[in-house]
Design a protein around this motif. Structure first.
Motif, PDB file in Angstrom:
ATOM      1  N   SER A   1       0.709  -1.007  -0.568  1.00  0.00           N
ATOM      2  CA  SER A   1      -0.125   0.077   0.251  1.00  0.00           C
ATOM      3  C   SER A   1       0.773   1.130  -0.631  1.00  0.00           C
ATOM      4  O   SER A   1       0.498   1.986  -0.804  1.00  0.00           O
ATOM      5  N   LEU A   2       1.915   1.073   1.108  1.00  0.00           N
ATOM      6  CA  LEU A   2       2.692   2.671   0.740  1.00  0.00           C
ATOM      7  C   LEU A   2       3.409   2.710  -0.311  1.00  0.00           C
ATOM      8  O   LEU A   2       3.707   4.528  -0.965  1.00  0.00           O
ATOM      9  N   ALA A   3       3.593   1.618  -0.820  1.00  0.00           N
ATOM     10  CA  ALA A   3       4.304   1.668  -2.376  1.00  0.00           C
ATOM     11  C   ALA A   3       3.846   2.627  -3.470  1.00  0.00           C
ATOM     12  O   ALA A   3       4.297   3.172  -4.148  1.00  0.00           O
ATOM     13  N   HIS A   4       2.466   2.648  -3.399  1.00  0.00           N
ATOM     14  CA  HIS A   4       1.524   3.671  -4.338  1.00  0.00           C
ATOM     15  C   HIS A   4       1.570   5.128  -3.590  1.00  0.00           C
ATOM     16  O   HIS A   4       1.595   6.319  -4.659  1.00  0.00           O
ATOM     17  N   LEU A   5       2.373   5.468  -2.402  1.00  0.00           N
ATOM     18  CA  LEU A   5       2.299   6.806  -2.343  1.00  0.00           C
ATOM     19  C   LEU A   5       2.905   7.489  -2.862  1.00  0.00           C
ATOM     20  O   LEU A   5       2.523   8.596  -2.712  1.00  0.00           O
ATOM     21  N   PRO A   6       4.726   7.960  -3.006  1.00  0.00           N
ATOM     22  CA  PRO A   6       5.318   8.412  -3.944  1.00  0.00           C
ATOM     23  C   PRO A   6       5.383   9.347  -4.276  1.00  0.00           C
ATOM     24  O   PRO A   6       5.293  10.280  -5.279  1.00  0.00           O
ATOM     25  N   TYR A   7       4.899   8.230  -5.750  1.00  0.00           N
ATOM     26  CA  TYR A   7       4.589   8.425  -6.898  1.00  0.00           C
ATOM     27  C   TYR A   7       3.428   9.220  -7.095  1.00  0.00           C
ATOM     28  O   TYR A   7       3.493  11.341  -7.739  1.00  0.00           O
ATOM     29  N   LYS A   8       2.187   9.416  -6.654  1.00  0.00           N
ATOM     30  CA  LYS A   8       1.025  10.335  -6.156  1.00  0.00           C
ATOM     31  C   LYS A   8       1.141  11.891  -5.692  1.00  0.00           C
ATOM     32  O   LYS A   8       1.117  12.853  -6.169  1.00  0.00           O
ATOM     33  N   MET A   9       2.001  11.493  -4.795  1.00  0.00           N
ATOM     34  CA  MET A   9       2.515  12.375  -4.242  1.00  0.00           C
ATOM     35  C   MET A   9       2.789  13.916  -4.949  1.00  0.00           C
ATOM     36  O   MET A   9       3.358  14.688  -4.447  1.00  0.00           O
ATOM     37  N   PHE A  10       4.001  13.353  -5.504  1.00  0.00           N
ATOM     38  CA  PHE A  10       5.306  13.694  -6.297  1.00  0.00           C
ATOM     39  C   PHE A  10       3.967  14.897  -7.477  1.00  0.00           C
ATOM     40  O   PHE A  10       4.430  15.460  -8.115  1.00  0.00           O
ATOM     41  N   MET A  11       3.266  12.949  -8.298  1.00  0.00           N
ATOM     42  CA  MET A  11       2.519  14.374  -9.379  1.00  0.00           C
ATOM     43  C   MET A  11       1.767  15.501  -8.645  1.00  0.00           C
ATOM     44  O   MET A  11       1.428  16.702  -9.890  1.00  0.00           O
ATOM     45  N   HIS A  12       1.147  15.655  -7.763  1.00  0.00           N
ATOM     46  CA  HIS A  12       0.384  16.145  -7.250  1.00  0.00           C
ATOM     47  C   HIS A  12       0.992  17.435  -6.371  1.00  0.00           C
ATOM     48  O   HIS A  12       0.481  18.109  -5.937  1.00  0.00           O
ATOM     49  N   ASN A  13       2.411  16.755  -6.274  1.00  0.00           N
ATOM     50  CA  ASN A  13       3.157  18.108  -5.579  1.00  0.00           C
ATOM     51  C   ASN A  13       2.774  18.127  -3.892  1.00  0.00           C
ATOM     52  O   ASN A  13       2.342  19.376  -3.778  1.00  0.00           O
ATOM     53  N   ASP A  14       2.792  17.205  -3.492  1.00  0.00           N
ATOM     54  CA  ASP A  14       1.177  17.156  -2.253  1.00  0.00           C
ATOM     55  C   ASP A  14       2.120  15.920  -1.038  1.00  0.00           C
ATOM     56  O   ASP A  14       2.305  14.773  -1.531  1.00  0.00           O
ATOM     57  N   PHE A  15       3.150  16.633  -0.325  1.00  0.00           N
ATOM     58  CA  PHE A  15       3.789  15.814   0.935  1.00  0.00           C
ATOM     59  C   PHE A  15       2.997  15.505   2.242  1.00  0.00           C
ATOM     60  O   PHE A  15       3.971  14.881   2.780  1.00  0.00           O
ATOM     61  N   SER A  16       2.150  16.094   2.326  1.00  0.00           N
ATOM     62  CA  SER A  16       1.729  16.254   3.459  1.00  0.00           C
ATOM     63  C   SER A  16       1.210  15.178   4.316  1.00  0.00           C
ATOM     64  O   SER A  16       0.522  14.039   3.417  1.00  0.00           O
TER      65      SER A  16
END
Length: 201
Positions: free
Chosen positions: A138-153
């Motif tokens: 599950s956590l492996a799916h977070l980095p790409y989406k966070m970078f694409m949305h420029n939101d690391f909160s």
């Protein structure tokens, strides 16, 4: 517990690879070679250690039935895309190949084949290993989406909780099927079907 430790180190390396892919994507740089390379290294590691290829999820046990089921799922999914999809046949075919070989095959080798197999080294029972693997997947799916949305909160991560939960549930189901069928062939087909159909329709 050496196998469990290898699994944890491997997951950290996988997350680092995903982060690198995410950074390159935001800069418009092609990065498919990273996941291909990571998959190749995984298979090479097993080969060098002279381990059986069931350590990446492939066995000959129940192979015929597994292949029949898998091929059926893939064909039916593709035909659903053709019948109800909004794209041309050539586009669907290209997307189908990418979803199968780039996403489904590689993620199943990495996550259900190698990682989940090595997590069993914890020796706390298969279900505990499945749960740990589910969190990792599950956590492996977070980095790409966070970078694409420029939101690391933390708020973004919490907002993505429904998607992460689906990934977690999928991992549990795919791991259970792999355990029962002794092979990742059927999970590959299901993974492909879910990704392909949602993107084709």
């Amino acid at each position: 517990r050496t196998y469990f430790l290898i699994a944890v180190i491997y997951w950290v390396m996988f997350m680092a690879a995903l982060l690198l892919m995410s950074v390159l994507s935001t800069k418009g740089i092609k990065n498919d070679f990273i996941q291909w390379g990571f998959t190749a290294i995984t298979i090479l590691f097993v080969a060098v250690k002279r381990q059986k290829f069931d350590n990446v999820g492939f066995t000959t046990e129940k192979l015929k039935t597994n292949l029949i089921i898998s091929c059926s799922v893939i064909v039916v999914s593709f035909l659903l895309g053709v019948a109800f999809g909004k794209y041309s046949l050539s586009t669907l075919f290209k997307r189908s190949l990418r979803q199968l070989f780039y996403t489904a095959v590689q993620e199943e080798i990495i996550c259900r084949g190698f990682l989940q197999n090595y997590l069993m080294g914890l020796k706390r029972g298969k279900y505990v290993s499945f749960l740990i693997g589910g969190v990792m997947f599950s956590l492996a799916h977070l980095p790409y989406k966070m970078f694409m949305h420029n939101d690391f909160s933390l708020n973004y991560a919490l907002g993505d909780l429904p998607h992460l939960t689906l990934c977690f549930v999928f991992h549990l189901a795919a791991s259970f099927i792999t355990y029962k069928r002794k092979d990742i062939t059927i999970p590959i087909a299901i993974h492909y079907a879910l990704n392909y159909v949602t993107k084709a329709l």
